[in-house]
Design a protein around this motif. Structure first.
Motif, mmCIF file in Angstrom:
data_model
loop_
_atom_site.group_PDB
_atom_site.id
_atom_site.type_symbol
_atom_site.label_atom_id
_atom_site.label_comp_id
_atom_site.label_asym_id
_atom_site.label_seq_id
_atom_site.Cartn_x
_atom_site.Cartn_y
_atom_site.Cartn_z
ATOM 1 N N ASN A 104 0.863 -1.179 0.000
ATOM 2 C CA ASN A 104 0.000 0.000 0.000
ATOM 3 C C ASN A 104 0.900 1.229 0.000
ATOM 4 N N THR A 105 0.926 1.961 -1.098
ATOM 5 C CA THR A 105 1.870 3.072 -1.233
ATOM 6 C C THR A 105 1.562 4.219 -0.279
ATOM 7 N N THR A 106 0.323 4.330 0.161
ATOM 8 C CA THR A 106 -0.052 5.412 1.078
ATOM 9 C C THR A 106 0.404 5.123 2.495
ATOM 10 N N THR A 107 0.115 3.917 2.976
ATOM 11 C CA THR A 107 0.439 3.573 4.363
ATOM 12 C C THR A 107 1.824 2.941 4.494
ATOM 13 N N GLY A 108 2.344 2.377 3.406
ATOM 14 C CA GLY A 108 3.620 1.672 3.458
ATOM 15 C C GLY A 108 3.496 0.240 3.923
ATOM 16 N N GLU A 109 2.278 -0.235 4.135
ATOM 17 C CA GLU A 109 2.075 -1.588 4.654
ATOM 18 C C GLU A 109 2.232 -2.633 3.546
ATOM 19 N N ILE A 110 2.994 -3.669 3.840
ATOM 20 C CA ILE A 110 3.124 -4.795 2.930
ATOM 21 C C ILE A 110 1.817 -5.573 2.937
ATOM 22 N N ILE A 111 1.335 -5.963 1.747
ATOM 23 C CA ILE A 111 0.108 -6.739 1.643
ATOM 24 C C ILE A 111 0.488 -8.220 1.654
ATOM 25 N N ALA A 112 0.175 -8.892 2.747
ATOM 26 C CA ALA A 112 0.543 -10.300 2.916
ATOM 27 C C ALA A 112 -0.462 -11.177 2.181
ATOM 28 N N LEU A 113 -0.006 -11.823 1.115
ATOM 29 C CA LEU A 113 -0.878 -12.666 0.309
ATOM 30 C C LEU A 113 -0.620 -14.142 0.579
ATOM 31 N N PRO A 114 -1.646 -14.987 0.410
ATOM 32 C CA PRO A 114 -1.421 -16.430 0.518
ATOM 33 C C PRO A 114 -0.408 -16.893 -0.527
ATOM 34 N N PHE A 115 0.363 -17.872 -0.203
ATOM 35 C CA PHE A 115 1.342 -18.488 -1.107
ATOM 36 C C PHE A 115 2.529 -17.576 -1.402
ATOM 37 N N SER A 116 2.684 -16.488 -0.656
ATOM 38 C CA SER A 116 3.836 -15.606 -0.857
ATOM 39 C C SER A 116 5.121 -16.332 -0.482
ATOM 40 N N VAL B 299 9.771 9.518 2.312
ATOM 41 C CA VAL B 299 10.016 8.199 1.723
ATOM 42 C C VAL B 299 8.871 7.856 0.776
ATOM 43 N N THR B 300 9.207 7.361 -0.401
ATOM 44 C CA THR B 300 8.214 6.844 -1.333
ATOM 45 C C THR B 300 8.450 5.352 -1.520
ATOM 46 N N ILE B 301 7.364 4.582 -1.656
ATOM 47 C CA ILE B 301 7.487 3.134 -1.772
ATOM 48 C C ILE B 301 6.457 2.605 -2.754
ATOM 49 N N ASP B 302 6.829 1.551 -3.467
ATOM 50 C CA ASP B 302 5.900 0.857 -4.357
ATOM 51 C C ASP B 302 6.476 -0.525 -4.631
ATOM 52 N N ASN B 303 5.678 -1.389 -5.272
ATOM 53 C CA ASN B 303 6.225 -2.699 -5.602
ATOM 54 C C ASN B 303 7.099 -2.610 -6.844
ATOM 55 N N ASP B 304 7.953 -3.610 -7.024
ATOM 56 C CA ASP B 304 8.976 -3.556 -8.061
ATOM 57 C C ASP B 304 8.412 -3.472 -9.474
ATOM 58 N N VAL B 305 7.298 -4.151 -9.731
ATOM 59 C CA VAL B 305 6.744 -4.146 -11.087
ATOM 60 C C VAL B 305 6.122 -2.789 -11.414
ATOM 61 N N ASN B 306 5.526 -2.131 -10.438
ATOM 62 C CA ASN B 306 5.030 -0.771 -10.678
ATOM 63 C C ASN B 306 6.173 0.179 -11.001
ATOM 64 N N TRP B 307 7.280 0.070 -10.260
ATOM 65 C CA TRP B 307 8.437 0.914 -10.560
ATOM 66 C C TRP B 307 8.980 0.603 -11.952
ATOM 67 N N GLY C 111 -4.881 0.650 -7.762
ATOM 68 C CA GLY C 111 -6.021 0.014 -7.105
ATOM 69 C C GLY C 111 -6.173 0.475 -5.673
ATOM 70 N N ALA C 112 -7.263 0.032 -5.041
ATOM 71 C CA ALA C 112 -7.610 0.513 -3.707
ATOM 72 C C ALA C 112 -6.547 0.209 -2.666
ATOM 73 N N ALA C 113 -5.878 -0.945 -2.784
ATOM 74 C CA ALA C 113 -4.877 -1.331 -1.784
ATOM 75 C C ALA C 113 -3.521 -1.622 -2.414
#
Length: 278
Positions: A67-79, A101-109, A148-150
């Motif tokens: 979540n780029t706003t909160t910085g929270e990692i989204i824990a998904l099943p099978f990660s 600080v700015t953060i995003d996932n690698d594919v978005n970057w 997306g929303a999260a």
């Protein structure tokens, strides 16, 4: 800073976009969360030890949904990258270094790097898909990255293909990389058949002008031609399917440009057109 399952890449630049330091550190598979936090802080501090200028901004790329706003990692099943699930790098680095600080996932970057400097630089509507240890997508429409929303937009690697098996695990299960290395006919490979159906479905739902395919698997000469051969008959409108022109460190390039924009914003300055990432 780009963090994936195997390594931490760090790049320190100045306001002229000159690279001061470019380093890579291997992640110890035995690290727990506290080890990981300690390593991130130490690596960042080490890069700054001999610098006189203040640190203006930090950018972070992580190989997992965030979540780029909160910085929270989204824990998904099978990660397969659970060690970072409870680490908020945005809060951690902001509190320690006292800078934005700015953060995003690698594919978005990587998607943003593709738009800024890659084959999609003249496109307003495209989808970037990364094929490697994991599979991910970046959705860029109307000249904006869609998160997306999260922050989950484009995470096609987590689409469930059969009970208990998502796409990226299905690809590993059917040994796609081994088939690529052997030079097998991929037009009958079950993983490629599923991938082509998903791309065709995305084309129907989102109607991009272009799909950009990147990542280690796309380096095999038979990979993209097989995807094109399987996907095109399923498309309702002409849609380009092309290979990425970005290097393997596209996420690091993307986060570098995003961090540069953030640093300029600290002075109230707009980003130059040739490096701006929206």
């Amino acid at each position: 800073m780009a963090i994936d399952v195997k390594q931490i890449q760090l790049r320190l630049t100045n306001l002229a976009m000159g690279v001061i330091r470019d380093q890579s550190f291997t992640i110890d598979p035995g690290w727990d969360k506290q080890d990981f936090i300690k390593a991130i802080i130490q690596i960042a501090e080490l890069s700054l030890n001999d610098q006189q200028a203040p640190l203006l901004a930090i950018g972070v790329s992580v190989a997992t949904p965030v979540n780029t706003t909160t910085g929270e990692i989204i824990a998904l099943p099978f990660s397969q990258f659970t060690v970072i699930h409870e680490i908020n790098f945005k809060h951690l680095l902001h509190s320690h270094f006292q800078c934005p600080v700015t953060i995003d996932n690698d594919v978005n970057w990587a998607t943003l790097a593709e738009k800024a400097n890659g084959i999609a630089r003249h496109e307003s509507d495209f989808v970037f898909i990364y094929f490697g240890e994991g599979i991910g997508g970046g959705v860029y429409f109307d000249n904006h990255l869609i998160r997306g929303a999260a922050g989950m937009a484009g995470e096609l690697g987590h689409i469930m293909i059969e009970e208990g098996v998502n796409l990226q695990d299905y690809v590993h299960k059917h040994k796609l990389q081994e088939a690529l290395e052997a030079g097998d006919d991929l037009t009958t490979h079950p993983a490629l058949i599923i991938i082509s159906r998903i791309i065709a479905s995305m084309a129907t739902i989102m109607n991009p002008n272009m799909f950009v395919l990147g990542g280690p698997l796309t380096k095999y000469p038979t990979f993209i031609p097989a995807i094109i051969a399987l996907t095109r008959p399923q498309l309702f409108t002409p849609t380009l399917i092309v290979a990425s022109e970005a290097p393997n460190f596209a996420p690091l390039n993307g986060v570098e440009a995003g961090t540069y924009d953030l640093a300029l914003a600290e002075f109230g300055l707009p980003a130059p057109d040739d490096v701006a990432i929206k």
